[in-house]
Write a protein that holds these residues in place. Structure first.
Motif, short mmCIF file in Angstrom:
data_model
loop_
_atom_site.label_atom_id
_atom_site.label_comp_id
_atom_site.label_asym_id
_atom_site.label_seq_id
_atom_site.Cartn_x
_atom_site.Cartn_y
_atom_site.Cartn_z
N GLY A 32 0.80 -1.23 0.00
CA GLY A 32 0.00 0.00 0.00
C GLY A 32 0.82 1.27 0.00
O GLY A 32 0.31 2.34 -0.31
N GLY A 33 2.10 1.19 0.38
CA GLY A 33 2.95 2.39 0.35
C GLY A 33 2.37 3.51 1.21
O GLY A 33 2.13 3.33 2.41
N THR A 34 2.10 4.64 0.59
CA THR A 34 1.50 5.78 1.30
C THR A 34 0.30 5.34 2.13
O THR A 34 0.11 5.79 3.26
CB THR A 34 1.07 6.83 0.26
N TRP A 35 -0.49 4.42 1.56
CA TRP A 35 -1.74 4.01 2.22
C TRP A 35 -1.52 2.89 3.22
O TRP A 35 -2.46 2.42 3.84
CB TRP A 35 -2.79 3.65 1.15
N TYR A 36 -0.29 2.49 3.35
CA TYR A 36 0.09 1.58 4.43
C TYR A 36 0.66 2.38 5.61
O TYR A 36 0.31 2.15 6.77
CB TYR A 36 1.13 0.57 3.92
N TRP A 37 1.53 3.35 5.28
CA TRP A 37 2.27 4.04 6.35
C TRP A 37 1.48 5.18 6.98
O TRP A 37 1.60 5.44 8.18
CB TRP A 37 3.57 4.63 5.78
N ASN A 38 0.69 5.90 6.17
CA ASN A 38 0.02 7.11 6.70
C ASN A 38 -1.36 6.74 7.24
O ASN A 38 -2.39 7.07 6.65
CB ASN A 38 -0.11 8.15 5.59
N ARG A 39 -1.37 6.06 8.39
CA ARG A 39 -2.66 5.60 8.91
C ARG A 39 -3.14 6.46 10.08
O ARG A 39 -3.84 5.99 10.98
CB ARG A 39 -2.59 4.11 9.24
N TYR A 40 -2.75 7.72 10.10
CA TYR A 40 -3.19 8.64 11.17
C TYR A 40 -4.69 8.93 11.00
O TYR A 40 -5.22 8.86 9.87
CB TYR A 40 -2.36 9.93 11.13
N PRO A 41 -5.38 9.27 12.08
CA PRO A 41 -6.82 9.55 11.96
C PRO A 41 -7.04 10.73 11.01
O PRO A 41 -6.40 11.77 11.15
CB PRO A 41 -7.24 9.94 13.38
N GLY A 42 -7.90 10.54 10.06
CA GLY A 42 -8.22 11.62 9.13
C GLY A 42 -7.53 11.50 7.78
O GLY A 42 -7.84 12.26 6.85
N ALA A 43 -6.58 10.54 7.64
CA ALA A 43 -5.86 10.41 6.37
C ALA A 43 -6.83 9.99 5.27
O ALA A 43 -7.53 8.99 5.42
CB ALA A 43 -4.74 9.37 6.49
N ARG A 44 -6.88 10.74 4.19
CA ARG A 44 -7.76 10.37 3.08
C ARG A 44 -7.33 11.05 1.80
O ARG A 44 -6.45 11.92 1.81
CB ARG A 44 -9.23 10.65 3.38
N HIS A 152 4.65 10.40 17.74
CA HIS A 152 4.57 9.69 16.46
C HIS A 152 4.70 10.68 15.32
O HIS A 152 4.28 11.83 15.44
CB HIS A 152 3.22 8.98 16.30
N HIS A 153 5.22 10.20 14.19
CA HIS A 153 5.16 10.95 12.95
C HIS A 153 3.92 10.45 12.20
O HIS A 153 3.63 9.24 12.22
CB HIS A 153 6.42 10.70 12.11
N THR A 154 3.21 11.36 11.53
CA THR A 154 1.97 10.93 10.84
C THR A 154 2.25 9.84 9.80
O THR A 154 1.39 8.99 9.55
CB THR A 154 1.30 12.13 10.13
N ALA A 155 3.44 9.86 9.21
CA ALA A 155 3.76 8.89 8.16
C ALA A 155 4.33 7.59 8.71
O ALA A 155 4.76 6.72 7.94
CB ALA A 155 4.73 9.50 7.15
#
Ligand code: NA7
Length: 521
Positions: A32-44, A152-155
């Motif tokens: 998933g790349g970006t969609w694997y790592w950036n799982r912070y609340p609100g990521a879309r 945490h970092h968002t990414a």
């Protein structure tokens, strides 16, 4: 191949289809790349969901049902896993396998690739699909190691829930990630402190569910959506008006701005009058409109002024899309700290100290962005002909031909790398994926073992890339696109601002002219 994000998955599909044997290494424990790592609340998404997904299979396009116009991270991660399983790609993907080095063996025209697990792999070709925004940037703030709270970092948001409820939360950074996360944090945190270095022009996302009727309409529009994206500079479905903002009367102009403010997605930027980023007066008009909106939505006038950008006008950077962002700052438990007036000095054991005071913090979130475009590539120790280091070759900024290859690094390809188009990423990078696939077929058919660009072609592309930003609103931006967010990084335009149609035409022209600018051996 390196990287199982949206571009890498598609490249794997195409290379497999071309009959090559592929090993794809992915640092994450899932695809998933970006969609694997950036799982912070609100990521879309800020692209319309259906314009972001793949178009290589009409069946896939029709059977996948997006639940919202702008899907959230969990749904996109599910989609990419579905694609990997549906096309049986998982058997070539090695998860939790980070590539740390790659050296070109001139005698054998092959790459010797090393992984963090100590494995060595040998490959004729190496394709980097590591992503433009994938190497997180963590600013060096003293005291972080002794901070007793959680950070945490968002990414690099962990898969297990991060408890924000009832906590004192700090968010550092107000780019797209910060702007998406902050309303979620405000909803649950006991206190929220937002550390803002630079304000952004945020416009409403206006997300909504995608009901069955809309899904049917999307299914029917497969070709139209694809064609619209392909014809647009950024790969989006939106089209600018063929009118100047200055040739309509002020009432009509304002009515159109308001209409866009109420419309979904990046419309304020992409469906606006054609000259809002190229004509100073048109740009001033839209910027004034947005300034008024911030003043309307933020009740404390002093806070509103802090949220109004003073270093750039609308359109100089991709605007974060927001959902209730400005109203967050009307709440008593939320504090906005302008770093220009009150810089952070250090983390203390239980908080963050600025030059004015110490803010108690239980959870600190770094939404501080990325060492963009080149960072994830140059962190790999890549050695080309004569042992030359890619990081050294790019020390003054990336150098490639067509964003596809660098001189002195044969058989190394970049998809979604430097000096190529951006915007709606899958639409931008599929041009490169298809180009690389065709090039490898061409080599197989002609018995070629290696390919690399000439130094002259590389120099010409650099000069062309620079010309695409010269004289535009982008030219003086302080942005990751120029590497200016990373201390010590050379300022150079790292993307391609000529737009997707022009970029595709350049790639096609090179092939039509017998791979002009490339040397085969
Ligand atoms: P961005 O857009 O690079 O935003 C990073 C934010 O972090 C931005 O507000 C920065 O302020 C801020 N920042 C960076 N370093 C610091 C330090 N040292 N102190 C305080 N604040 C800092 O990354 P995102 O993850 O939000 O979004 C990335 C892209 O994803 C975005 O462009 C979209 O295309 C999608 P600055 O503006 O540099 O002053």
């Amino acid at each position: 191949m390196v990287g199982a994000g949206i571009s890498g998955i598609y490249q794997l599909y195409r290379l497999r289809e071309a009959g090559l044997s592929v090993c794809l290494c992915e640092a994450g424990s899932g695809v998933g790349g970006t969609w694997y790592w950036n799982r912070y609340p609100g990521a879309r998404f800020d692209s319309e969901s259906y314009s972001y997904g793949y178009f290589f299979s009409r069946e896939l396009f029709e059977e996948w049902r997006w639940s919202e116009e702008f899907a959230a991270q969990p749904e996109t991660e599910r989609y990419l896993n579905h694609v990997v399983d549906r096309f049986d790609l998982r058997r070539d993907i090695h998860l939790a396998t980070r590539i740390t080095g790659a050296a070109y063996d001139e005698a054998d025209a092959a790459w010797l690739v090393t992984t963090a697990n100590g494995e060595e792999l040998r490959a004729r070709f190496l394709v980097s699909a590591v992503g433009l925004l994938s190497e997180p940037y963590l600013p060096a703030i003293p005291g972080l190691a002794d901070f007793a709270g959680v950070w945490h970092h968002t990414a690099r948001w962990p898969p297990e829930a991060v408890e924000l409820s009832g906590r004192r939360v700090a968010v550092i950074g107000t780019g797209s990630s910060g702007v998406q996360l902050i309303p979620h944090a405000a909803r649950v945190a006991a206190e929220l402190v937002v550390f803002q270095r630079t304000a952004n022009w945020c416009t409403p996302l206006n997300n909504r569910p995608l009901p069955a009727s809309r899904h049917r309409e999307v299914r029917r529009s497969f070709h139209d959506i694809y064609r619209a994206c392909h014809a647009s500079p950024g790969g989006f479905v939106h089209r600018p008006l063929p009118l100047s903002a200055l040739e309509v009367d002020p009432g009509e102009r304002l009515a159109h701005f308001q209409h866009l403010y109420d419309s979904p997605g990046l419309t304020m930027l992409l469906a606006n009058f054609r000259d809002i980023t190229t004509d100073q007066n048109a740009n001033a008009a839209v910027t004034a409109f947005l300034r008024g909106k911030i003043r309307d939505r933020v009740t404390d006038p002093a806070v509103a002024e802090l949220l109004i950008p003073d270093d750039h006008t609308f359109g100089m950077k991709r605007p974060p899309l927001e959902d209730g962002y400005y109203e967050v700052f009307n709440q008593d438990h939320v504090t906005l700290v302008p770093l220009a007036r009150e810089p952070i000095q250090a983390f203390t054991r239980h908080g963050i100290a600025t030059t004015k005071r110490t803010y108690p913090v239980d959870v600190a979130v770094f939404a501080t962005g990325f060492d963009a475009v080149t960072g994830a590539i140059t962190r790999i120790d890549i050695r080309g002909r004569g042992g030359a280091r890619l990081a050294h070759h790019w020390a003054a900024g990336p150098r490639t031909h067509l964003g596809l290859q660098s001189a002195g690094f044969p058989n190394l390809f970049f998809v979604g790398g430097p000096q190529s188009t951006t915007g709606n990423i899958p639409r931008a990078t599929e041009i490169q994926v298809d180009w690389v696939t065709a090039c490898l077929r061409h080599m197989a058919e002609h018995g070629r073992r290696w390919v690399e660009p000439t130094a002259a072609a590389e120099a010409a592309w650099l000069s062309h890339v620079s010309s695409t930003v010269r004289g535009t609103a982008l030219e003086n931006a302080t942005s990751w696109a120029f590497g200016s967010n990373i201390p010590g990084k050379a300022r150079a335009y790292q993307l391609y601002a000529g737009g997707i149609p022009a970029y595709r035409a350049h790639c096609e022209a090179a092939v039509e002219r017998g791979y002009e600018g490339f040397t085969f051996g």
